[in-house]
Design a protein around this motif. Structure first.
Motif, short mmCIF file in Angstrom:
data_model
loop_
_atom_site.label_atom_id
_atom_site.label_comp_id
_atom_site.label_asym_id
_atom_site.label_seq_id
_atom_site.Cartn_x
_atom_site.Cartn_y
_atom_site.Cartn_z
N UNK A 24 0.85 -1.18 0.00
CA UNK A 24 0.00 0.00 0.00
C UNK A 24 0.89 1.23 0.00
N UNK A 25 0.58 2.15 -0.89
CA UNK A 25 1.30 3.42 -0.95
C UNK A 25 0.34 4.49 -1.46
N UNK A 26 0.75 5.73 -1.31
CA UNK A 26 -0.08 6.83 -1.80
C UNK A 26 0.17 7.02 -3.28
N UNK A 27 -0.92 7.15 -4.05
CA UNK A 27 -0.82 7.27 -5.50
C UNK A 27 -2.04 8.00 -6.04
N UNK A 28 -1.90 8.50 -7.26
CA UNK A 28 -3.05 9.11 -7.93
C UNK A 28 -3.46 8.27 -9.14
N UNK A 29 -3.03 6.99 -9.18
CA UNK A 29 -3.37 6.08 -10.27
C UNK A 29 -4.88 5.83 -10.28
N UNK A 30 -5.46 5.85 -11.48
CA UNK A 30 -6.88 5.60 -11.64
C UNK A 30 -7.14 4.09 -11.61
N UNK A 31 -8.11 3.66 -10.81
CA UNK A 31 -8.43 2.25 -10.68
C UNK A 31 -9.92 2.04 -10.81
N UNK A 32 -10.29 0.81 -11.19
CA UNK A 32 -11.72 0.47 -11.30
C UNK A 32 -12.13 -0.55 -10.25
N UNK A 33 -11.15 -1.25 -9.67
CA UNK A 33 -11.45 -2.30 -8.70
C UNK A 33 -11.03 -1.86 -7.30
N UNK A 34 -11.60 -2.53 -6.30
CA UNK A 34 -11.21 -2.30 -4.91
C UNK A 34 -10.89 -3.64 -4.27
N UNK A 35 -10.18 -3.59 -3.16
CA UNK A 35 -9.82 -4.80 -2.42
C UNK A 35 -10.02 -4.52 -0.93
N UNK A 36 -10.48 -5.53 -0.21
CA UNK A 36 -10.66 -5.41 1.24
C UNK A 36 -9.38 -5.90 1.90
N UNK A 37 -8.74 -5.05 2.67
CA UNK A 37 -7.48 -5.38 3.33
C UNK A 37 -7.75 -6.17 4.61
N UNK A 38 -6.69 -6.74 5.19
CA UNK A 38 -6.80 -7.54 6.41
C UNK A 38 -7.30 -6.72 7.59
N UNK A 39 -6.96 -5.42 7.61
CA UNK A 39 -7.37 -4.57 8.73
C UNK A 39 -8.77 -3.97 8.55
N UNK A 40 -9.50 -4.36 7.48
CA UNK A 40 -10.86 -3.92 7.28
C UNK A 40 -11.03 -2.76 6.32
N UNK A 41 -9.93 -2.10 5.94
CA UNK A 41 -10.03 -0.98 5.00
C UNK A 41 -10.32 -1.50 3.59
N UNK A 42 -11.07 -0.73 2.84
CA UNK A 42 -11.32 -1.04 1.43
C UNK A 42 -10.58 -0.01 0.60
N UNK A 43 -9.60 -0.48 -0.17
CA UNK A 43 -8.73 0.41 -0.94
C UNK A 43 -8.85 0.14 -2.43
N UNK A 44 -8.56 1.15 -3.25
CA UNK A 44 -8.50 0.91 -4.69
C UNK A 44 -7.38 -0.08 -5.01
N UNK A 45 -7.60 -0.94 -6.02
CA UNK A 45 -6.65 -1.98 -6.38
C UNK A 45 -6.03 -1.68 -7.74
N UNK A 46 -4.70 -1.73 -7.80
CA UNK A 46 -3.96 -1.54 -9.05
C UNK A 46 -3.12 -2.78 -9.27
N UNK A 47 -3.32 -3.48 -10.40
CA UNK A 47 -2.61 -4.72 -10.69
C UNK A 47 -1.36 -4.45 -11.51
N UNK A 48 -0.25 -5.08 -11.10
CA UNK A 48 1.04 -4.92 -11.77
C UNK A 48 1.52 -6.27 -12.28
N UNK A 49 2.21 -6.29 -13.43
CA UNK A 49 2.77 -7.52 -13.96
C UNK A 49 4.00 -7.95 -13.17
#
Length: 86
Positions: A24-49
């Motif tokens: 997890x890091x701070x970014x301004x990347x545009x995302x369409x998906x979200x992911x639920x983290x272990x601590x309960x937060x729901x964050x935008x998801x960016x997939x990398x190769x």
């Protein structure tokens, strides 16, 4: 600071598709998906190769491409059979 010229940074979860590594890091990347983290937060998801966790340079598994000699040596080996006819 001037108003309206700075990007809107937010926390984004980046995931490496080759091994599942997440960070997890701070970014301004545009995302369409979200992911639920272990601590309960729901964050935008960016997939990398590939990331530093899977790239051969950072993992120490990089192979030297030029181990059989340089360009001149490869040329000489390739055309050694042709030679000059007398």
């Amino acid at each position: 600071m001037k108003e309206g010229i700075h990007p809107n940074y937010r926390e984004v979860c980046f995931v490496d598709l080759s091994n599942g590594f997440k960070f997890v890091t701070r970014s301004c990347a545009q995302t369409k998906e979200t992911v639920k983290m272990d601590d309960g937060r729901e964050l935008p998801l960016f997939k990398l190769e590939t990331t530093s966790e899977s790239h051969p340079f950072y993992t120490g598994t990089q192979k030297s491409v030029d181990s059989l000699g340089g360009r001149v040596e490869k040329f000489r080996n390739k055309f050694a059979r042709v030679g000059i006819k007398k």
